[in-house]
Scaffold this motif. Structure first.
Motif, PDB file in Angstrom:
ATOM      1  N   GLU A  69       0.861  -1.164   0.000  1.00 36.02           N
ATOM      2  CA  GLU A  69       0.000   0.000   0.000  1.00 36.02           C
ATOM      3  C   GLU A  69       0.908   1.227   0.000  1.00 36.02           C
ATOM      4  O   GLU A  69       1.764   1.377   0.873  1.00 36.02           O
ATOM      5  CB  GLU A  69      -0.918   0.007   1.228  1.00 36.02           C
ATOM      6  CG  GLU A  69      -1.905  -1.138   1.275  1.00 36.02           C
ATOM      7  CD  GLU A  69      -2.916  -1.097   0.117  1.00 36.02           C
ATOM      8  OE1 GLU A  69      -3.240   0.020  -0.363  1.00 36.02           O
ATOM      9  OE2 GLU A  69      -3.373  -2.176  -0.299  1.00 36.02           O
ATOM     10  N   THR A 129      -5.647  -1.673 -12.549  1.00 34.98           N
ATOM     11  CA  THR A 129      -6.227  -0.433 -13.067  1.00 34.98           C
ATOM     12  C   THR A 129      -5.186   0.462 -13.741  1.00 34.98           C
ATOM     13  O   THR A 129      -5.538   1.340 -14.533  1.00 34.98           O
ATOM     14  CB  THR A 129      -6.887   0.367 -11.930  1.00 34.98           C
ATOM     15  OG1 THR A 129      -5.891   0.649 -10.923  1.00 34.98           O
ATOM     16  CG2 THR A 129      -8.034  -0.420 -11.316  1.00 34.98           C
ATOM     17  N   ARG A 169       5.476   9.960  -5.817  1.00 34.72           N
ATOM     18  CA  ARG A 169       4.771   9.314  -4.695  1.00 34.72           C
ATOM     19  C   ARG A 169       4.707  10.276  -3.515  1.00 34.72           C
ATOM     20  O   ARG A 169       5.580  11.087  -3.315  1.00 34.72           O
ATOM     21  CB  ARG A 169       5.506   8.044  -4.298  1.00 34.72           C
ATOM     22  CG  ARG A 169       5.343   6.917  -5.332  1.00 34.72           C
ATOM     23  CD  ARG A 169       6.104   5.675  -4.871  1.00 34.72           C
ATOM     24  NE  ARG A 169       5.815   4.561  -5.747  1.00 34.72           N
ATOM     25  CZ  ARG A 169       6.401   4.374  -6.937  1.00 34.72           C
ATOM     26  NH1 ARG A 169       7.320   5.234  -7.366  1.00 34.72           N
ATOM     27  NH2 ARG A 169       6.080   3.337  -7.679  1.00 34.72           N
ATOM     28  N   GLY A 172      -1.799   4.002  -3.967  1.00 37.40           N
ATOM     29  CA  GLY A 172      -2.887   3.046  -3.792  1.00 37.40           C
ATOM     30  C   GLY A 172      -2.317   1.656  -3.576  1.00 37.40           C
ATOM     31  O   GLY A 172      -1.235   1.499  -3.005  1.00 37.40           O
ATOM     32  N   THR A 173      -3.015   0.646  -4.019  1.00 29.47           N
ATOM     33  CA  THR A 173      -2.543  -0.737  -3.887  1.00 29.47           C
ATOM     34  C   THR A 173      -1.608  -1.022  -5.062  1.00 29.47           C
ATOM     35  O   THR A 173      -2.046  -1.257  -6.197  1.00 29.47           O
ATOM     36  CB  THR A 173      -3.732  -1.722  -3.887  1.00 29.47           C
ATOM     37  OG1 THR A 173      -4.633  -1.377  -2.827  1.00 29.47           O
ATOM     38  CG2 THR A 173      -3.267  -3.150  -3.701  1.00 29.47           C
ATOM     39  N   GLU A 174      -0.323  -0.996  -4.744  1.00 26.15           N
ATOM     40  CA  GLU A 174       0.686  -1.060  -5.797  1.00 26.15           C
ATOM     41  C   GLU A 174       1.309  -2.462  -5.860  1.00 26.15           C
ATOM     42  O   GLU A 174       1.555  -3.080  -4.829  1.00 26.15           O
ATOM     43  CB  GLU A 174       1.748  -0.004  -5.514  1.00 26.15           C
ATOM     44  CG  GLU A 174       2.724   0.233  -6.647  1.00 26.15           C
ATOM     45  CD  GLU A 174       3.632   1.435  -6.368  1.00 26.15           C
ATOM     46  OE1 GLU A 174       4.586   1.637  -7.130  1.00 26.15           O
ATOM     47  OE2 GLU A 174       3.371   2.181  -5.380  1.00 26.15           O
ATOM     48  N   ASP A 198      -7.194  -2.534  -7.823  1.00 23.87           N
ATOM     49  CA  ASP A 198      -8.296  -1.896  -7.094  1.00 23.87           C
ATOM     50  C   ASP A 198      -8.536  -2.566  -5.742  1.00 23.87           C
ATOM     51  O   ASP A 198      -9.335  -2.070  -4.940  1.00 23.87           O
ATOM     52  CB  ASP A 198      -9.579  -1.870  -7.939  1.00 23.87           C
ATOM     53  CG  ASP A 198     -10.146  -3.255  -8.219  1.00 23.87           C
ATOM     54  OD1 ASP A 198      -9.550  -4.269  -7.777  1.00 23.87           O
ATOM     55  OD2 ASP A 198     -11.173  -3.334  -8.922  1.00 23.87           O
ATOM     56  N   SER A 258       1.309   5.659  -1.418  1.00 23.72           N
ATOM     57  CA  SER A 258       0.533   6.884  -1.634  1.00 23.72           C
ATOM     58  C   SER A 258      -0.254   6.830  -2.933  1.00 23.72           C
ATOM     59  O   SER A 258      -1.191   7.608  -3.141  1.00 23.72           O
ATOM     60  CB  SER A 258       1.469   8.099  -1.640  1.00 23.72           C
ATOM     61  OG  SER A 258       2.436   7.976  -2.677  1.00 23.72           O
ATOM     62  N   LEU A 300      -1.135  -0.672 -10.443  1.00 26.43           N
ATOM     63  CA  LEU A 300      -2.055  -0.539  -9.310  1.00 26.43           C
ATOM     64  C   LEU A 300      -3.204  -1.526  -9.459  1.00 26.43           C
ATOM     65  O   LEU A 300      -3.656  -1.823 -10.587  1.00 26.43           O
ATOM     66  CB  LEU A 300      -2.614   0.880  -9.245  1.00 26.43           C
ATOM     67  CG  LEU A 300      -1.601   2.018  -9.046  1.00 26.43           C
ATOM     68  CD1 LEU A 300      -2.320   3.368  -9.084  1.00 26.43           C
ATOM     69  CD2 LEU A 300      -0.840   1.849  -7.732  1.00 26.43           C
TER      70      LEU A 300
END
Length: 225
Positions: free
Chosen positions: A187, A214, A225, A191-193, A205, A189, A203
């Protein structure tokens, strides 16, 4: 001895009659041409006609035929090492690896996507000044020191349809990634990387097997970041 004379006199009127008949039935002067030939009234019998040329058979268009420009085509596939250019007719694949000079890279990619539509620059990237060449479908390559160093696909553009040869692209799931790569998820800055074998990045979702990709990129990027 008078009998022969009488016969000649008797035949003389008959001879005159025959001469008169032949003269009356003969051709008139007006019916005779300069060459003395008699005009039969049929023009085609006097002069030879030219042969009518025969047209060569014309080629018939095959409605199912594929135009030459459609018979061959170039497809683009994503790679964690650069991009792959695939000749759809022969199946031959050419790799355009990162650090290839930008001119060679651009020509190869343009064979599939057409000419680029936009070029931008950013002097504040973490890796140093970079430029970005974008095609009409939204696909972008990152350029540093006149070399192709990275790429990005974009959601809501046609570039979203680009995938790796394994079929990984936008819309693939974390489970799909894990079938082909060693995947790490954090996680950040952004998102879910995820990091797939240190070659594909992007990334998700959600950090779960059915989480969907996404955003997708590879190589050197200009992401803050």
């Amino acid at each position: 001895m008078l009998i022969p004379n009488l016969r000649i006199k008797a035949l003389f009127p008959l001879v005159l009659l025959l001469l008169f008949t032949v003269t009356a039935c003969g051709p008139k002067a007006s019916d005779v041409g300069d060459s003395g030939a008699v005009d039969s009234g049929d023009a085609t019998s006097q002069e030879p006609t030219e042969a009518t040329p025969v047209d060569e058979p014309s080629a018939v268009d095959d409605p199912d035929a594929v135009a030459p420009e459609e018979a061959t085509g170039v497809a683009l596939a994503l790679s964690g090492e650069g991009v792959l250019v695939i000749d759809q007719q022969s199946g031959k694949t050419r790799t355009i690896p990162f650090e290839t000079d930008v001119e060679t890279s651009q020509i190869a990619i343009s064979a599939s996507l057409g000419e680029p539509t936009d070029t931008t620059e950013n002097s504040e990237c973490g890796a140093g000044p970079m430029s970005f060449i974008t095609w009409s479908n939204g696909f972008t390559i990152n350029v540093k020191d006149d070399q192709f160093v990275g790429w990005t696909v974009r959601l809501d553009t046609e570039s979203a349809n680009l995938t790796t040869v394994d079929g990984i692209g936008l819309g693939s799931t974390l489970a799909d990634l894990e079938e082909n790569y060693d995947v790490g998820v954090i996680e950040s800055s952004l998102g879910t990387e995820f990091d797939a074998s240190n070659s594909l990045f992007g990334l998700l979702d959600a950090n779960e097997p059915n989480g969907v990709i996404t955003d997708l990129w590879s190589g050197v990027t200009c992401i803050f970041r």
